[in-house]
Structure formats: C-alpha cells, structure tokens
Design a protein around this motif. Structure first.
Motif, PDB file in Angstrom:
ATOM      1  N   UNK A 254       0.814  -1.218   0.000  1.00 52.92           N
ATOM      2  CA  UNK A 254       0.000   0.000   0.000  1.00 52.92           C
ATOM      3  C   UNK A 254       0.847   1.267   0.000  1.00 52.92           C
ATOM      4  N   UNK A 255       2.164   1.130   0.071  1.00 52.47           N
ATOM      5  CA  UNK A 255       3.061   2.284   0.001  1.00 52.47           C
ATOM      6  C   UNK A 255       4.313   1.869  -0.773  1.00 52.47           C
ATOM      7  N   UNK A 256       4.988   2.855  -1.329  1.00 51.48           N
ATOM      8  CA  UNK A 256       6.232   2.671  -2.078  1.00 51.48           C
ATOM      9  C   UNK A 256       5.983   2.018  -3.435  1.00 51.48           C
ATOM     10  N   UNK A 257       6.299   0.726  -3.621  1.00 54.44           N
ATOM     11  CA  UNK A 257       6.207   0.131  -4.952  1.00 54.44           C
ATOM     12  C   UNK A 257       6.121  -1.391  -4.850  1.00 54.44           C
ATOM     13  N   UNK A 258       5.679  -1.999  -5.939  1.00 52.52           N
ATOM     14  CA  UNK A 258       5.604  -3.459  -5.998  1.00 52.52           C
ATOM     15  C   UNK A 258       7.014  -4.048  -6.024  1.00 52.52           C
ATOM     16  N   UNK A 259       7.145  -5.288  -5.503  1.00 58.43           N
ATOM     17  CA  UNK A 259       8.468  -5.907  -5.476  1.00 58.43           C
ATOM     18  C   UNK A 259       8.349  -7.430  -5.415  1.00 58.43           C
ATOM     19  N   UNK A 260       9.358  -8.147  -5.911  1.00 59.61           N
ATOM     20  CA  UNK A 260       9.390  -9.606  -5.801  1.00 59.61           C
ATOM     21  C   UNK A 260      10.086 -10.033  -4.508  1.00 59.61           C
ATOM     22  N   UNK A 261      10.288 -11.330  -4.351  1.00 58.31           N
ATOM     23  CA  UNK A 261      11.064 -11.908  -3.239  1.00 58.31           C
ATOM     24  C   UNK A 261      10.526 -11.507  -1.872  1.00 58.31           C
ATOM     25  N   UNK A 262       9.275 -11.865  -1.637  1.00 57.74           N
ATOM     26  CA  UNK A 262       8.673 -11.604  -0.329  1.00 57.74           C
ATOM     27  C   UNK A 262       9.460 -12.289   0.779  1.00 57.74           C
ATOM     28  N   UNK A 263       9.904 -13.522   0.524  1.00 55.99           N
ATOM     29  CA  UNK A 263      10.612 -14.266   1.567  1.00 55.99           C
ATOM     30  C   UNK A 263      11.899 -13.558   1.963  1.00 55.99           C
ATOM     31  N   UNK A 264      12.596 -12.973   0.982  1.00 54.19           N
ATOM     32  CA  UNK A 264      13.815 -12.246   1.294  1.00 54.19           C
ATOM     33  C   UNK A 264      13.540 -11.013   2.127  1.00 54.19           C
ATOM     34  N   UNK A 265      12.477 -10.305   1.798  1.00 50.78           N
ATOM     35  CA  UNK A 265      12.120  -9.111   2.575  1.00 50.78           C
ATOM     36  C   UNK A 265      11.688  -9.499   3.983  1.00 50.78           C
ATOM     37  N   UNK A 266      10.984 -10.608   4.115  1.00 52.99           N
ATOM     38  CA  UNK A 266      10.597 -11.080   5.447  1.00 52.99           C
ATOM     39  C   UNK A 266      11.831 -11.352   6.289  1.00 52.99           C
ATOM     40  N   UNK A 267      12.829 -12.008   5.712  1.00 53.67           N
ATOM     41  CA  UNK A 267      14.061 -12.289   6.460  1.00 53.67           C
ATOM     42  C   UNK A 267      14.729 -11.000   6.916  1.00 53.67           C
ATOM     43  N   UNK A 268      14.763  -9.989   6.029  1.00 50.67           N
ATOM     44  CA  UNK A 268      15.361  -8.705   6.401  1.00 50.67           C
ATOM     45  C   UNK A 268      14.642  -8.091   7.597  1.00 50.67           C
ATOM     46  N   UNK A 269      13.312  -8.139   7.591  1.00 52.15           N
ATOM     47  CA  UNK A 269      12.541  -7.526   8.681  1.00 52.15           C
ATOM     48  C   UNK A 269      12.692  -8.311   9.977  1.00 52.15           C
ATOM     49  N   UNK A 270      12.727  -9.637   9.893  1.00 46.64           N
ATOM     50  CA  UNK A 270      12.942 -10.441  11.097  1.00 46.64           C
ATOM     51  C   UNK A 270      14.313 -10.132  11.703  1.00 46.64           C
ATOM     52  N   UNK A 271      15.316 -10.025  10.850  1.00 54.94           N
ATOM     53  CA  UNK A 271      16.660  -9.688  11.338  1.00 54.94           C
ATOM     54  C   UNK A 271      16.684  -8.277  11.925  1.00 54.94           C
TER      55      UNK A 271
END
Length: 345
Positions: A254-271
């Motif tokens: 709902x903000x910024x832009x569309x992107x692939x690799x949800x799993x990679x972004x999830x790992x970044x946020x968990x870290x």
C-alpha cells in the motif's frame, strides 16, 4: 498528473495522496472482477485525495459509481478514510477483519474525550514529562478532539474471514490474517498465475504489513476498556513468518512500490527486529521508563526534532518492544517503581 500503474491480469494501482505525511501517498489497488471493479483500500479522507482517486479511476475508463466493493487491509485513515464516501457514491460493500471493525465501532461510539483521557493516563504511566501531558489536558478541556481523523470512519458491512476466499466473481482472493500493525490487519493473496510468468504462488496485496523499504509502526493495540496484555510485536513477527511461507511471486504493498522476493524481505525484517531488540537490551542495562527508552531509541531523526504526535507513536512502539522482551524473559519490570521502569535480565 494522475499516476496509474498497470500490474497486469486486471490489477492496477492508483497513487492517492496523504496530506502532510512523509509517506506521500497510499497505493489504492483496483481489481477487475466479473461484477465490477473492487478496490483494495481507498486512501485518506481529504478533497485532494478524493479527486485523485476519482481521476485515477477515470484514467481506467471507470467512475466511482462503478465500484462494486471495497476490501480494507486495516482501519488506519490512509487506508479506510474514503471508504464511506465510495460506498455513498456507488452502493459498494465494505469488507474488513472483525478485530479492526471493532476498533472502528469503538472509535465511533466513544466520546472523543475518553480517548484523550486514556492517552494521557497511558503516557503518564510510561513516564512522559508534565510538559508533554499539558497539551493533552488543554485539548480535553477545549473539546478539540472532534477534528481528528477516523472518528467517523465507515462501519464495514462484510467480514473478512481469515483463510477464506472473498466473494469476488471470477477471482481467487484469499484473506491472510496478519496482526501486528493493527489487530485486524489482513494481507490478500491473489491465488492466480502471475501475468508476467514470474515464479511463485500468485501475488500479495500486503497493505502495511510488508513494505519494500520501511518497517511498519508496531505499537500497542489501544483499547481503553481492555486490560489484556497484548504482544503486538510478537504478533507481527509470527505474521511475517506466515507470509514468508506463502512463496508469492510479487508483493503489491500500500506504500512505495511493488516488489518480488517476499521471503527475502521477510528475512530482512525479522533480522531488523532481532537486532533492534538486542540493541534495546543494551540500553536497559540501566532501568528506564518506556518514555526514557523511546528517547534513546534510533528513529529517522533526533528525538528533539520528532513532532509532538509522533512522540506518542514512538513511545507506543517502545512499549511494544518492551512487552516482547518481557514475554521472552529478557527484561522485567523493576518492583516498586512509579512510573514503572524496566531492566534487562
């Protein structure tokens, strides 16, 4: 110029401005169905935002009156603000998770001063100084609460049930409950092949849960009548892992832009959150109130440059992190302190 992005497969996003907000805009998604267009979120209730929403639909050869339904990811005013006006113009239904519908109903039915009194008590208990509390009391006595956003938000007429497909003719859109940012936040999994053939299981309308470049605010679930000790950060981290397992091809936030690799972004946020919790433990080697902890936390600007209202949000986020540390057994309240202080263990 109205900015409309086509994502293929009968999906578009419209940039709807948020007045006086660094986020800039909400991405309202338009999903074509056999019964007419359905909106995922609607944007802030403001004349300029309404004009941009209408113009964006017009660029697609549509009008607000053509809208068949509105699916809300969560109750915040930059997502749900225009829903009522869309329904008035078109007769569209509005769908929301029951937990966020309860927030909308409670806000509509409560006297605005009730919320202000609650906020003042909470901030005092968190260790806010008197100079921060004084404007709240002045606003309470002056009756200035009725102009705040969200006080008259539309009550939804449909419930989003986690795990179920929404009733959208010709589309497979499944609700995934992702509490954390709000108690009833949902992501919406479009279980259809990606129109560009990207590998993965469809696309995800992620609301504020999963964003490409920022972490959403995780504060306390505010309910003046509920003494339950919730764990919003724990809810958010569990929800992130759930989304990471979906294996979607693309995320439509709902903000910024569309992107692939949800799993990679999830790992970044968990870290990111694990690093932040570790950093807070280092601060809590000395007993601190939530306010004192918020003053020392790293934000996007120095504490003395954070606006008044944003400090309330920051303190709520500090409390959410403290609750997580306490639940994990990594911090505890110091007995006999008032306002209560916390220390690492």
């Amino acid at each position: 110029m109205t900015q409309v992005t086509e994502h293929g497969g009968g999906v578009w996003s419209l940039r709807v401005p948020i007045p006086d907000n660094p986020l800039g805009h909400t991405l309202v998604h338009v999903l074509d169905t056999d019964r007419g267009p359905v909106l995922v979120d609607t944007g802030w209730d403001d004349p300029a935002s309404w004009a941009e929403l209408a113009a964006g639909l017009g660029a697609l050869g549509l009008g607000v009156r053509d809208v068949h339904g509105v699916v809300i990811t969560h109750h915040h005013p930059d997502h749900h603000g225009l829903s009522g006006r869309v329904r008035e113009e078109s007769g569209a239904w509005i769908a929301m998770h029951a937990a966020d519908t309860a927030v909308v109903r409670r806000t509509r039915e409560s006297d605005p001063g009730t919320w202000l009194d609650y906020l003042a008590r909470k901030l005092a208990a968190a260790g806010a100084p008197e100079e921060h509390l004084a404007p709240l009391r002045a606003a309470r006595s002056g009756g200035r609460m009725r102009t705040l956003p969200g006080l008259g938000a539309a009550l939804p007429d449909r419930e989003i049930v986690p795990g179920e497909l929404l009733d959208l003719a010709g589309r497979r859109l499944r609700a995934v409950w992702t509490p954390g940012h709000t108690p009833g936040h949902v992501c919406l999994h479009l279980e259809e092949d990606h129109p560009a053939g990207l590998p993965g299981r469809g696309r995800l309308f992620s609301g504020d849960h999963l964003l490409p470049g920022i972490s959403p605010h995780i504060g306390l679930y505010e309910d003046p009548d509920d003494a339950t000790v919730t764990d919003p950060l724990g809810d958010y981290l569990d929800s992130l892992e759930r989304i990471g397992r979906l294996g979607v091809a693309e995320v439509l936030p709902a903000h910024q832009h569309a992107f692939p690799d949800a799993a990679g972004r999830v790992r970044e946020l968990l870290d990111h959150h694990e690093d932040r919790l570790t950093g807070l433990l280092a601060l809590l080697t000395t007993p601190l109130t939530p306010w004192q902890l918020a003053e020392r936390m790293e934000w996007n600007r120095p504490w003395d440059r954070i606006p008044y209202g944003s400090r309330n949000i920051a303190v709520s986020e500090a409390e959410a992190h403290i609750r997580r540390l306490v639940k994990l057994g990594r911090a505890e309240a110091v007995t006999g302190t008032e306002p209560v202080t916390y220390v690492a263990v």
